[in-house]
Write an enzyme that holds these catalytic residues in place. Structure first.
Site, PDB file in Angstrom:
ATOM      1  N   LYS A 112     -35.056 -61.585 -93.337  1.00  0.00           N
ATOM      2  CA  LYS A 112     -34.754 -60.634 -94.429  1.00  0.00           C
ATOM      3  C   LYS A 112     -35.591 -59.371 -94.310  1.00  0.00           C
ATOM      4  O   LYS A 112     -35.096 -58.270 -94.530  1.00  0.00           O
ATOM      5  CB  LYS A 112     -35.020 -61.290 -95.791  1.00  0.00           C
ATOM      6  CG  LYS A 112     -33.947 -62.269 -96.217  1.00  0.00           C
ATOM      7  CD  LYS A 112     -34.093 -62.621 -97.700  1.00  0.00           C
ATOM      8  CE  LYS A 112     -33.269 -63.847 -98.045  1.00  0.00           C
ATOM      9  NZ  LYS A 112     -33.526 -64.352 -99.394  1.00  0.00           N
ATOM     10  N   LYS A 195     -23.803 -68.696 -90.375  1.00  0.00           N
ATOM     11  CA  LYS A 195     -23.574 -69.406 -91.639  1.00  0.00           C
ATOM     12  C   LYS A 195     -22.921 -68.464 -92.643  1.00  0.00           C
ATOM     13  O   LYS A 195     -23.158 -67.248 -92.603  1.00  0.00           O
ATOM     14  CB  LYS A 195     -24.886 -69.983 -92.180  1.00  0.00           C
ATOM     15  CG  LYS A 195     -25.787 -68.975 -92.827  1.00  0.00           C
ATOM     16  CD  LYS A 195     -26.925 -69.591 -93.623  1.00  0.00           C
ATOM     17  CE  LYS A 195     -27.730 -68.436 -94.199  1.00  0.00           C
ATOM     18  NZ  LYS A 195     -28.995 -68.777 -94.767  1.00  0.00           N
ATOM     19  N   LYS A 198     -23.826 -64.268 -98.362  1.00  0.00           N
ATOM     20  CA  LYS A 198     -23.481 -62.964 -98.947  1.00  0.00           C
ATOM     21  C   LYS A 198     -23.947 -61.823 -98.062  1.00  0.00           C
ATOM     22  O   LYS A 198     -23.309 -60.791 -97.996  1.00  0.00           O
ATOM     23  CB  LYS A 198     -24.147 -62.814-100.317  1.00  0.00           C
ATOM     24  CG  LYS A 198     -23.585 -63.741-101.350  1.00  0.00           C
ATOM     25  CD  LYS A 198     -22.685 -63.019-102.341  1.00  0.00           C
ATOM     26  CE  LYS A 198     -21.986 -64.069-103.176  1.00  0.00           C
ATOM     27  NZ  LYS A 198     -21.021 -63.649-104.107  1.00  0.00           N
TER      28      LYS A 198
HETATM   29  P1  TYM Z   1     -29.740 -69.797-102.401  1.00  0.00           P
HETATM   30  O1  TYM Z   1     -29.486 -69.325-103.785  1.00  0.00           O
HETATM   31  O2  TYM Z   1     -29.754 -68.826-101.295  1.00  0.00           O
HETATM   32  O3  TYM Z   1     -28.665 -70.885-102.029  1.00  0.00           O
HETATM   33  C1  TYM Z   1     -28.381 -71.971-102.897  1.00  0.00           C
HETATM   34  C2  TYM Z   1     -28.126 -73.220-102.062  1.00  0.00           C
HETATM   35  O4  TYM Z   1     -26.978 -73.035-101.215  1.00  0.00           O
HETATM   36  C3  TYM Z   1     -27.287 -73.479 -99.903  1.00  0.00           C
HETATM   37  N1  TYM Z   1     -26.481 -72.721 -98.935  1.00  0.00           N
HETATM   38  C4  TYM Z   1     -25.685 -73.259 -97.998  1.00  0.00           C
HETATM   39  N2  TYM Z   1     -25.418 -74.544 -97.680  1.00  0.00           N
HETATM   40  C5  TYM Z   1     -24.550 -74.763 -96.662  1.00  0.00           C
HETATM   41  N3  TYM Z   1     -23.937 -73.770 -95.972  1.00  0.00           N
HETATM   42  C6  TYM Z   1     -24.169 -72.467 -96.259  1.00  0.00           C
HETATM   43  N4  TYM Z   1     -23.559 -71.497 -95.585  1.00  0.00           N
HETATM   44  C7  TYM Z   1     -25.084 -72.169 -97.312  1.00  0.00           C
HETATM   45  N5  TYM Z   1     -25.545 -71.019 -97.844  1.00  0.00           N
HETATM   46  C8  TYM Z   1     -26.385 -71.373 -98.844  1.00  0.00           C
HETATM   47  C9  TYM Z   1     -28.779 -73.215 -99.757  1.00  0.00           C
HETATM   48  O5  TYM Z   1     -29.341 -73.988 -98.729  1.00  0.00           O
HETATM   49  C10 TYM Z   1     -29.300 -73.566-101.133  1.00  0.00           C
HETATM   50  O6  TYM Z   1     -29.566 -74.957-101.235  1.00  0.00           O
HETATM   51  N6  TYM Z   1     -34.624 -70.586-101.930  1.00  0.00           N
HETATM   52  C11 TYM Z   1     -33.425 -71.117-102.559  1.00  0.00           C
HETATM   53  C12 TYM Z   1     -33.516 -71.243-104.064  1.00  0.00           C
HETATM   54  C13 TYM Z   1     -34.661 -72.043-104.595  1.00  0.00           C
HETATM   55  C14 TYM Z   1     -34.852 -73.439-104.490  1.00  0.00           C
HETATM   56  C15 TYM Z   1     -36.036 -73.716-105.213  1.00  0.00           C
HETATM   57  C16 TYM Z   1     -34.147 -74.456-103.866  1.00  0.00           C
HETATM   58  C17 TYM Z   1     -35.696 -71.549-105.337  1.00  0.00           C
HETATM   59  N7  TYM Z   1     -36.505 -72.556-105.701  1.00  0.00           N
HETATM   60  C18 TYM Z   1     -36.530 -75.016-105.326  1.00  0.00           C
HETATM   61  C19 TYM Z   1     -34.658 -75.768-103.961  1.00  0.00           C
HETATM   62  C20 TYM Z   1     -35.837 -76.024-104.684  1.00  0.00           C
HETATM   63  C21 TYM Z   1     -32.295 -70.179-102.254  1.00  0.00           C
HETATM   64  O7  TYM Z   1     -32.473 -69.028-102.056  1.00  0.00           O
HETATM   65  O8  TYM Z   1     -31.067 -70.700-102.366  1.00  0.00           O
END
Ligand code: TYM
Length: 332
Positions: A112, A195, A198
């Site tokens: 990022k 993958k 967005k």
């Molecule tokens: P975020 O908001 O980017 O994504 C939410 C969840 O979606 C999953 N994901 C995917 N899984 C499969 N294929 C894909 N193409 C794909 N794109 C996204 C992500 O792995 C995620 O599980 N850092 C985290 C948010 C967070 C969090 C936490 C998660 C903050 N605190 C504590 C677990 C525990 C995030 O940015 O997810």
């Protein structure tokens, strides 16, 4: 019951199919077996610039989508991260036991920040994974349902939990990632080597759950497939078809092998046409349910108020234990 905890960012527009298949579906499943805590991570969202009105609207929209996807406030605790101040408080503590080099090795940060350029990259983005560590440890979570891209952050969580426990005495449960292999990484429909996301996907390769169903059907029908015409699950040789098979199998509960048989000799067109119908059948009621929740802000607010109260009770207890171990003088 074991504990589960996860978080999702309040993104503009809607969740995408990767979020749903990789994570949100697992949130729904784990409500049945775990004492589950799920939150919309608005503190994480501000690591990149956010318009205040949009952030508020997107936070509500994320909650509405989680409910529409099947989270049941009677069976899980659903809340907004900023409603529980202990996240920021334990986040600071975790920052103070994280190595600078250790944080520098986080690949999501490297990706990022490289895209944004050093001038635009905030310190918040750098410490983003450390806040995530605090999110998880506050709830003494055993399982963290996420997609593959979060694995490194869960590894960091385990390392910091062990480090803190080793230094100050047992305080935190060391959590495990709950990553379902089949759907851990859903790929862009136009470029099945990256993958779905967005930021990385082309608009045509990104399935937003709240797109008009017609738009979604079109994206599925024009998905990139591979050379040849055989429908077999072979992620290395046929990433496009394999991604479509994964999506199809998961949304319908049909084993991939059955789909291979069903489409033997039929060609990619038939698979894509049918998957487009499957997707429309999925997103149409999802969109309606989301809309219904958005039109009922009192219900949303009361769900979130109850969720924050339950979350705070757990988080405050963990934070108090951590503060005590560290040697902070108790406030009298
Ligand atoms: P975020 O908001 O980017 O994504 C939410 C969840 O979606 C999953 N994901 C995917 N899984 C499969 N294929 C894909 N193409 C794909 N794109 C996204 C992500 O792995 C995620 O599980 N850092 C985290 C948010 C967070 C969090 C936490 C998660 C903050 N605190 C504590 C677990 C525990 C995030 O940015 O997810």
């Amino acid at each position: 019951r074991p504990r589960a905890l996860s978080g999702i960012q309040p993104t503009a527009g809607s969740f995408h199919l990767g979020n749903y298949l990789g994570a949100v579906r697992q949130y729904v499943a784990l409500q049945e077996t775990h004492d589950a805590f799920y939150m919309v991570v608005d503190l994480h969202a501000i690591t990149v610039p956010q318009d205040p009105a949009d952030l508020r609207a997107n936070t509500r929209l994320a909650v509405a989508q989680l409910l529409a996807a099947g989270l049941d406030p009677q069976r899980c605790t659903l809340f907004v991260q900023s409603h529980v101040p202990e996240h920021a408080q334990l986040g600071w503590v975790m920052n103070c036991i994280t190595g600078f080099g250790e944080a520098s090795r986080m690949t999501q940060f490297k990706d990022k920040s490289a895209k944004q350029g050093a001038d635009r990259t905030t310190v918040g983005l750098f410490t983003y994974p450390v806040l995530q560590v605090a999110d998880i440890l506050l709830y003494q979570a055993d399982a963290v349902p996420v997609g593959e891209d979060q694995r490194q952050h869960i590894e960091l969580t385990r390392d910091l939990a062990e480090r803190f426990n080793g230094r100050f005495g047992h305080t935190f449960t060391v959590p495990s990632p709950h990553i379902v292999k089949e759907t851990a990484k859903i790929y862009d429909l136009q470029d099945p080597t990256v993958k779905m996301s967005k930021s990385a996907s082309t608009p045509k390769g990104l399935v937003n759950l709240l797109d008009e169903p017609k738009v979604t059907a079109k994206k599925v029908r024009s998905a990139v497939t591979d050379t040849g015409s055989e429908i077999v699950f072979d992620p290395a040789g046929k990433p496009g078809v394999s991604n479509l098979l994964t999506i199809f199998a998961t949304l319908t509960g049909t084993p991939v092998a059955d789909l291979e048989n069903r489409y033997a000799g039929k060609g990619y067109g038939a698979l894509k046409t049918d998957l487009a119908d499957v997707m429309v059948d999925f997103v149409t009621p999802f969109k309606e349910r989301t809309q219904a929740y958005l039109e009922d802000p009192e219900t949303l607010d009361s769900v979130l108020a109850a969720g924050a109260e339950k979350a705070r009770a757990v988080a405050a207890e963990t934070l108090a234990a951590a503060y005590d171990r560290i040697g902070f003088l108790p406030a009298k």
